[in-house]
Design an enzyme around this catalytic site. Structure first.
Site, short mmCIF file in Angstrom:
data_model
loop_
_atom_site.label_atom_id
_atom_site.label_comp_id
_atom_site.label_asym_id
_atom_site.label_seq_id
_atom_site.Cartn_x
_atom_site.Cartn_y
_atom_site.Cartn_z
CG LEU A 298 15.41 -0.39 -11.96
CD1 LEU A 298 15.66 1.06 -12.34
CD2 LEU A 298 16.00 -1.33 -12.99
CD GLU B 65 1.94 5.94 -5.14
OE1 GLU B 65 0.96 5.24 -4.78
OE2 GLU B 65 3.12 5.57 -5.02
CE LYS C 227 10.08 6.56 -6.28
NZ LYS C 227 9.74 6.43 -7.71
CD GLU D 214 16.78 -2.63 -4.13
OE1 GLU D 214 16.93 -1.48 -4.59
OE2 GLU D 214 17.66 -3.24 -3.50
CB THR E 246 -0.91 0.03 1.25
OG1 THR E 246 -0.12 0.35 2.41
CG2 THR E 246 -1.60 -1.30 1.47
#
Length: 815
Positions: A613, A667, A682, A606, A555
């Site tokens: 990736l 999203e 990120k 990850e 989620t």
């Protein structure tokens, strides 16, 4: 002479008794037979319960007595022809009248002695044997009834049984000296004292009765018929993968039975060892199965470990203090007190410093042991030389058993390593010099996990079982489930991983299946599940307490991310594509990392950066190998890369965003992607993985969306504002066209600072030809200072994100 024994489960109904009779008749074809019988299933428990109720002046015992009388009378009527019923019905009623009188006495006196317990508990075997003997007579078999109360002589001290073998063997030999019958029916469990008082051989004593008769008559073999296929590598009700053992030694059987294996009553081996009489354990309901042979050696058992067993009805007693160190005779006094109280010690361990002694005893003897020890060492306790005895409850003993263990190095290491990897704490350890048994005391709640962990380690084809609990079954979750189903066989055959999904949840429903959810129709099962509740989902996962448990979050929910610490603190690994936890306040991010280390769980994310990736993994490996990050440049939003690679100013910008939504690149709320918040999270994660202490607000963000659109509350409002801002988007696009550049939303980390924003990238830059929804990351490090290490590929989409989660699950499996 054949010697057979049938347990209560084999006699639970008239139909089962008929099946037993067929087995006995097969043996009669070869030789005369002694058949030892237990009480009908459940009767002994009822007999003892009635005694307790009567002693408490609870007259509900009468109802239970009436129910049992009816059960035995109905068995007579179903098994025996009408014309032959009269005598046996009268005998059964007489026995129940005797029982009723005994219980009335207990009720009136409000007292229940051990002597009375022995007397009433033995009625079950007498009743069943009388009925079964009469049934055999109705089959025209020449039957004798050998009442073991007149033959087996014992001495009882509470529950401790000592058989007078000399007198008992003489009785048996005299009885069978001139045997004329083909079949002798013998009630198990019951005996008498030297004074002729009825007694018993202890719960499970019917096995013992058969062994005593075999020892006296020097039979070649005793066949014990029960409801399982023999002795198993572990308790099959707790370890589904357990399987029956073909051959084990007397010593192995003794260890296994003492440590909780219910198939064989421990004293059974005593009369058989010296005379090397085999025991063959068979299944009444599957007589064709091989069963287990117990003999001098387990020559066909090629494994170092023969079985795994446990005792869960124990308590630990610990005594410690400086007054024990170097004091001769302290241990003698300690164990002498327990001997005088008739308390059996199951396990002993003592520190080499002599500062403490730890023992395990039966849970119903712990308080008596503590009281006696505290009294014996009253002076030392008063002068603070030692502490009062401490009792630790809710513990159990697990044990590895095997004759060949002593010839193989490293078994203890494998055992404790396997338990440690599943965060099973060991409270005490004991190993005999024979090295036939390695025992460990653990929390009772961990028994099932420990048994399965050790069985996987020592008995199964080298494979590892992973138990998944998945929340979020939308785009990513459904793809993950499809991939798990498709790769099930490959994982088992190639990677030796058995991956089971035991729990599923979405925002509305949740569903669990301890045997594994059928991934062919998980949608229907989930839809018919119970109402979703995050607390109850966690409680279920935690209470199952299975080895290699993994919570998978597919989620974007902050609420679900808030539960990670609970899972990790209970040694449940977490795999997630949800970036919120790792982009939360640094202190929370650090707490999750610490919890994972402290409790031996994996925390893998990850897919937080670059979907499938290996970006985070590559960065971790660089840092772990001692490289230092100088700069990171990256296009980290597959959504934004898709949008700006697709948008050509011919169709409106909002249309491109709608397309990205439909393709699953954004999203559910596209503002999360287009605002740059997702990219900021990120690069923040990468900064933290590089070793920087950084917060989300430290990231400089250059917005290309208007403030109004960023503040919109619904997708409809947001798209309406995008329509109004179309001229601005065309201007951005045209500027890039004029400069022969591509529009890329770039994240950069350098010099301890990070920023994200839309940039025009020239043809000479590695980002220029980045197509579709691909991501790219350039790692500039001390080792890669001139030419960066590049990771590039698809960075968005349900399939690749699911594959990234799948890869994290496999990574845990290969630990």
């Amino acid at each position: 002479m054949n010697i057979l024994k049938f347990g209560g489960s084999s006699l639970a109904s008239p139909d089962r008794i008929k099946l037993v009779a067929e087995t006995v008749q097969e043996h009669l074809k070869n030789d005369s037979t002694i058949a030892v019988f237990s009480a009908f299933g459940g009767v002994t428990n009822d007999l003892l319960l009635m005694a307790e109720l009567a002693s408490a002046e609870d007259d509900s015992y009468k109802e239970i007595l009436s129910k049992n009388e009816k059960r035995h009378l109905e068995a007579v009527k179903e098994l025996i022809p009408v014309q032959s019923q009269s005598a046996i019905l009268s005998r059964i009623k007489t026995e129940f009248n005797r029982l009723e009188t005994l219980y009335e006495g207990v009720y009136l006196l409000n007292e229940l002695s051990n002597k009375t317990r022995h007397v009433v508990s033995g009625f079950g075997e007498i009743l069943s044997s009388l009925i079964i003997a009469e049934y055999f007579r109705s089959l025209e078999i020449n039957v004798g009834f050998a009442d073991s109360r007149e033959i087996v002589v014992c001495r009882n001290m509470n529950e401790k049984v000592q058989v007078n073998y000399e007198e008992t063997y003489a009785n048996i030999k005299n009885y069978f000296q001139n045997a004329q019958n083909d079949l002798y029916v013998v009630p198990g469990f019951v005996a008498k004292t030297s004074q002729g008082v009825p007694s018993t051989l202890g719960r499970g004593g019917s096995d013992f009765t058969a062994a005593i008769f075999a020892g006296a008559l020097e039979a070649e073999e005793v066949l014990i018929y029960t409801d399982v296929n023999g002795m198993y590598t572990a308790n099959p009700s707790l370890v589904p993968q357990a399987y029956p053992l073909k051959n084990i030694s007397y010593e192995e059987a003794m260890e296994l039975s003492h440590f909780g294996a219910k198939v064989l009553y421990p004293p059974t081996l005593q009369p058989l060892l010296d005379k090397q009489i085999r025991i063959h354990i068979k299944n009444t309901f599957k007589p064709g199965e091989e069963g287990t042979v117990i003999s001098r050696s387990s020559k066909e058992n090629f494994r170092w470990v023969t079985g795994i067993t446990h005792i869960d009805s124990i308590k630990l007693l610990n005594i410690e203090g400086s007054g024990m160190v170097g004091i001769p005779g302290f241990s003698k006094r300690f164990f002498e007190v327990l001997f005088q109280e008739n308390i059996n010690v199951v396990l002993i361990t003592q520190a080499s410093s002599e500062h403490s002694i730890c023992i395990a005893v039966k849970d119903d003897e712990a308080e008596a042991a503590k009281e006696a020890l505290d009294e014996a060492f009253e002076a030392e306790i008063e002068h603070k030389k030692i502490k009062p005895v401490q009792i630790e409850e809710n513990v159990a003993i697990i044990a590895l058993v095997g004759d060949s263990m002593k010839s193989h190095h490293g078994l203890s290491g494998k055992m404790f390593s396997a338990l440690g990897n599943n965060n099973i704490n060991i409270r005490a350890i004991a190993q005999g010099s024979s090295e036939r048994n390695i025992s460990a005391v653990i929390a009772k709640k961990d028994v099932k996990k420990a048994l399965n962990t050790l069985h996987e380690q020592f008995f199964e084809v080298p494979s590892k079982e992973l138990n998944l609990f998945i929340t979020g079954v939308g785009n990513v979750g459904s793809k993950l489930l499809a991939q798990l189903k498709k790769q099930e066989k490959y994982l088992l055959e190639k990677l030796r991983l058995k991956v089971r999904v035991l729990g599923l949840s979405n925002s509305r429903k949740m569903y669990f299946d301890e045997e594994g959810i059928d991934l062919e129709n998980w949608q229907e099962l989930l839809e018919n599940g119970e109402q979703a509740n995050k607390q109850q989902f966690f409680d279920k996962v935690n209470n199952l307490n299975l080895r290699n448990s993994i919570f998978v979050d597919n989620t974007a929910s902050a609420e679900i991310a808030g539960w990670y610490k609970e899972y990790l603190a209970n040694s449940i690994s977490v795999v997630t594509c949800n970036k919120i936890a790792c982009a939360d306040d640094f202190v929370n991010y650090q707490q999750l990392q610490n919890l994972a280390r402290e409790y031996g769980a994996s925390f893998l994310y990850e897919t937080n950066v670059g979907a499938g990736l290996p970006i985070i993994d590559t960065l971790k490996n660089l840092v772990a190998s001692g490289d230092r990050i100088q700069k990171i440049q990256a296009v980290l939003s597959g959504s934004l890369n898709f949008v700006f690679n697709t948008y050509k100013a011919k169709d409106p910008f909002y249309k491109t965003v709608e397309m990205a939504m439909k393709e699953g690149y954004t999203e559910p709320d596209p503002k999360i992607d287009l605002s740059g918040v997702d990219v900021a999270r990120k690069i923040l994660i990468l900064a933290r993985e590089s070793g920087l202490k950084m917060e989300l607000e430290d990231i400089e963000r250059e917005d290309f969306l208007s403030e109004e659109s960023l503040n919109s509350e619904t997708n409809e409002e947001f798209f309406e504002l995008l329509k109004q801002d179309e001229p601005k988007f065309q201007e951005i696009y045209n500027s890039a066209e004029e400069n022969n550049a591509q529009l890329k939303y770039v994240a950069q980390l350098e010099g301890g600072k990070a920023k994200v924003g839309l940039q025009e990238v020239g043809a000479d830059h590695p980002f220029y030809n980045l197509s579709g929804s691909d991501n790219i990351v350039l790692f500039f490090t001390d080792r890669y200072s001139e030419q960066p290490l590049i990771v590039k590929g698809a960075g968005a989409g349900a399939d690749v994100t699911a594959s990234g989660i799948f890869a994290d699950v496999i990574r845990i499996g290969k630990k």
